[in-house]
Design a protein around this motif. Structure first.
Motif, PDB file in Angstrom:
ATOM      1  N   ARG A  96       0.832  -1.210   0.000  1.00 50.68           N
ATOM      2  CA  ARG A  96       0.000   0.000   0.000  1.00 50.68           C
ATOM      3  C   ARG A  96       0.860   1.251   0.000  1.00 50.68           C
ATOM      4  N   THR A 203      -5.394   7.667  11.281  1.00 45.07           N
ATOM      5  CA  THR A 203      -6.266   8.522  10.477  1.00 45.07           C
ATOM      6  C   THR A 203      -6.909   9.628  11.315  1.00 45.07           C
ATOM      7  N   ARG A 214      -9.332   9.150   5.554  1.00 49.15           N
ATOM      8  CA  ARG A 214      -9.806   8.305   4.462  1.00 49.15           C
ATOM      9  C   ARG A 214     -11.312   8.477   4.301  1.00 49.15           C
ATOM     10  N   SER A 216     -14.455   6.194   2.912  1.00 46.97           N
ATOM     11  CA  SER A 216     -14.888   4.866   2.482  1.00 46.97           C
ATOM     12  C   SER A 216     -16.371   4.919   2.148  1.00 46.97           C
ATOM     13  N   ARG A 218     -19.605   2.386   0.682  1.00 47.61           N
ATOM     14  CA  ARG A 218     -20.029   1.013   0.412  1.00 47.61           C
ATOM     15  C   ARG A 218     -21.440   1.029  -0.152  1.00 47.61           C
ATOM     16  N   ALA A 223     -17.043  -1.765  -2.192  1.00 47.89           N
ATOM     17  CA  ALA A 223     -16.515  -0.664  -1.397  1.00 47.89           C
ATOM     18  C   ALA A 223     -15.433   0.100  -2.154  1.00 47.89           C
ATOM     19  N   HIS A 225     -12.328   2.801  -1.182  1.00 42.65           N
ATOM     20  CA  HIS A 225     -11.543   3.369  -0.101  1.00 42.65           C
ATOM     21  C   HIS A 225     -10.553   4.367  -0.695  1.00 42.65           C
ATOM     22  N   ARG A 255     -17.518  13.375   2.022  1.00 50.08           N
ATOM     23  CA  ARG A 255     -17.985  12.008   2.303  1.00 50.08           C
ATOM     24  C   ARG A 255     -19.397  11.800   1.750  1.00 50.08           C
TER      25      ARG A 255
END
Length: 637
Positions: A96, A203, A214, A216, A218, A223, A225, A255
């Motif tokens: 990553r 985070t 981050r 995320s 779904r 999902a 990310h 978001r």
């Protein structure tokens, strides 16, 4: 660390590496299409990871050969060994880290700096020291006990994929110590104080610590990310400012926006969503842009990163979700093509500049190819939306599909036989064309097709009026004919492309069509003297509304604007950009006549007269070369 045995290309100019392996034919075939596919994305990700390892190994070898280049930091080999230890303990975490788009941007920047081909505001040792910060982050993620010095800028210590610690500053550039013992990590100014603990959940913000946040989303089992790159040190676009830290309200808005866009992609564009879930890693947030004109960008060294503006004012939630979704698809397609171009050459060097209908400025061949690849996917997105929505949303989708199907196809047809394309480049163009041609029978209402045709013609005419300089001898001959009262002489091809920085927002017609479809009251208000979009004139509003007499009269009073000549040429030709003479010729002849006679010819009358010359000449293809254009180092189109 495990690396490929392939040799690296140590070219000073590009800092690129030879491909670690080739794509198989099935993956290549999927890439040569207007769709996004999970299998092709995974193949490119594997190739990009091998390439990152090669790039890092090359950088470590070159730094090790010049040990003084790291200044007060440990030798590069020690940082590499720490990263290798972390990889053995937690390979997925180091994977990553290496695939983080900031790692790609940094490694390429550092290698160019080491070789003296790129200047930096930071001292060389501090740029190279991001290797040590990368190793420290890997060691924290792997739970290792360690101690290493890293660079600090005004006391800020950035640990990739984790966050940023703020410690006392000993100057603009200094060192800080990152250490960990029994699973607890800490950052401190070298030799000073208790330091800043790295939170277990990095985070989250904490005293002295700004977490790498981050987003995320779904939906229906799928999902997405994304890291929020509002701590980024290396800009996606060279020379641009890095983004500022989002406040909590801005982060919440992002978001919500990603949640809505992701649900739309998963529900209605599942193949695209699966590919994005695998290959999109980070978001660089930009401030809100104009409605219907989102700002976005990507870069070849930042695989999986997208810069994108926040949803614009005036749009409802559905419109904003669609706009963000199509922008993510658009930029992700640039990422895919960048990945392919790391493996193979699609076009040889070519000095020509071209008209790209999605851009205001002339573009090199590679940029046009990038745009055609991206916008063929945009056309596909709108094609799918037209079948899944209704009312004004469906009308907007049909217009966008008709416009980008038309523009992508025209561009690809022009590229198809270009001699600079390699075999893979020709295969890519042929694959994209085959997909677009298969949509020829898609039903689109006649009035929508006409709007798309006129929007395309209007943008192209404005582009030509700004950027194409006609042949001077031809202009003199036409001016002579006008002053002599004779029929116009033929207008043959000729001239050159010179970038005019004032040529911007040339999409006025398409922009107003979008407004008239989605917000007819807003369009009517603008038409009646109310607020109107930036750089849109009353003449543009009249033209889109179909009042050609008013539009002609208004454009004739705005001949200081090159784009007005494009519109006048179009109106004189009945909306067909091939019927009324080239607008750059119309503008130049008007100037020549005015200089010689002291009287400015009526623009509409001159445009109608010049239409006779067009019938005898050939259409200019918009290509040429000029030393006045500086090519962009980015592949975004």
């Amino acid at each position: 660390m495990r690396t490929s045995s392939e040799a690296a290309d140590r070219s000073e100019s590009s800092a690129q590496l030879l491909p670690p392996h080739r794509l198989d034919d099935a993956a290549l075939a999927m890439l040569c299409s207007a769709g996004e596919h999970l299998e092709a994305t995974r193949a490119l990700l594997d190739a990009e990871y091998s390439r990152r390892l090669l790039l890092l190994r090359l950088l470590v070898d070159e730094v090790s050969a010049r040990p003084a280049s790291v200044g007060p930091l440990a030798p590069a080999g020690e940082a590499w060994d720490l990263l290798a230890r972390a990889q053995r303990r937690r390979p997925e975490a180091v994977h990553r880290l290496l695939m983080n788009p900031q790692t790609g941007l940094w490694a390429a920047h550092a290698l160019r700096g080491l070789r003296g081909t790129e200047k930096s505001a930071a001292p060389l040792w501090a740029d190279l020291g991001n290797l040590h910060a990368l190793a420290a982050a890997g060691a924290v993620l792997a739970g290792l006990d360690f101690r290493i010095l890293v660079p600090a800028h005004h006391g800020a210590v950035l640990l990739p994929c984790l966050g940023r610690a703020q410690v006392p500053a000993a100057g603009p550039w200094s060192t800080a110590e990152v250490s960990a013992h029994d699973g607890t990590a800490c950052v401190r100014a070298e030799g000073e104080g208790p330091g800043v603990p790295v939170p277990a959940d990095a985070t989250r913000d904490a005293p002295g610590w700004s977490g790498m946040r981050r987003i995320s989303a779904r939906h229906d089992g799928l999902a997405l990310h994304l890291g929020v790159d509002d701590l980024a040190r290396y800009p996606v676009i060279a020379g641009a400012a890095v983004p500022g830290r989002l406040d909590e309200a801005e982060l919440r808005n992002w978001r919500r926006a990603i949640d809505r866009a992701w649900a739309l992609l998963v529900e209605d564009h599942r193949d695209s969503a699966e590919a994005l879930a695998a290959g999109l890693f980070s978001l660089v947030p930009l401030p809100a842009a104009e409605r219907f004109r989102p700002r976005s960008a990507s870069a070849s060294e930042a695989f999986g990163c997208v810069m994108v503006s926040a949803p614009g004012p005036g749009a409802d939630e559905e419109e904003a979700a669609v706009e963000l979704a199509v922008t993510l698809v658009h930029e992700f397609r640039h990422t895919l093509l960048n990945g392919l171009m790391h493996l193979t050459t699609l076009a040889e060097d070519c000095p020509d500049l071209f008209h790209a209908p999605w851009r205001d400025d002339p573009r090199p061949l590679s940029g046009v190819l990038h745009g055609a690849f991206a916008f063929s996917g945009v056309a596909r997105f709108w094609r799918d939306r037209a079948a899944r929505t209704e009312k004004s949303a469906a009308e907007r989708a049909r217009f966008e599909f008709a416009l980008w199907r038309r523009e992508s196809r025209a561009t690809l047809e022009a590229l198809r036989t270009h001699p600079a394309l390699t075999g893979t480049g020709r295969r890519l163009v042929a694959g994209l064309l085959a997909g677009i041609r298969s949509w020829d029978t898609e039903p689109v209402p006649e009035h929508v097709l006409l709007l798309a045709e006129r929007a395309a013609a209007h943008q192209r005419a404005g582009w030509r009026a700004h950027h194409v300089l006609p042949d001077e001898a031809m202009v003199r001959a036409l001016a002579d004919s006008w002053l002599d009262g004779a029929d116009p002489t033929a207008a043959p091809d000729g001239g050159s492309v010179v970038t005019d920085p004032a040529g911007c927002r040339l999409d006025a017609f398409a922009h107003l069509v979008r407004l008239s479809i989605t917000d007819p009251d807003g369009f009517a208000e603008a038409r009646n003297g109310g607020p109107r979009p930036k750089d849109v004139t009353p003449a543009d509003l009249a033209y889109v509304a179909g009042d050609l007499a008013e539009a002609t009269a208004l454009y004739a009073t705005q001949t200081h604007r090159p784009a007005s000549w494009g519109a006048l040429a179009l109106i004189a030709g009945g909306g067909q950009d091939g019927a009324a003479g080239r607008p750059e010729v119309l503008r130049a002849v008007s100037r020549a006549v005015t200089r010689r006679s002291g009287h400015t010819p009526p623009p509409a009358e001159l445009a109608g007269w010049l239409g006779g010359a067009r019938a005898a000449g050939r259409a200019h293809n918009g290509s040429g070369s000029t030393s006045q254009l500086t090519r962009s180092s980015q592949d975004t189109a």
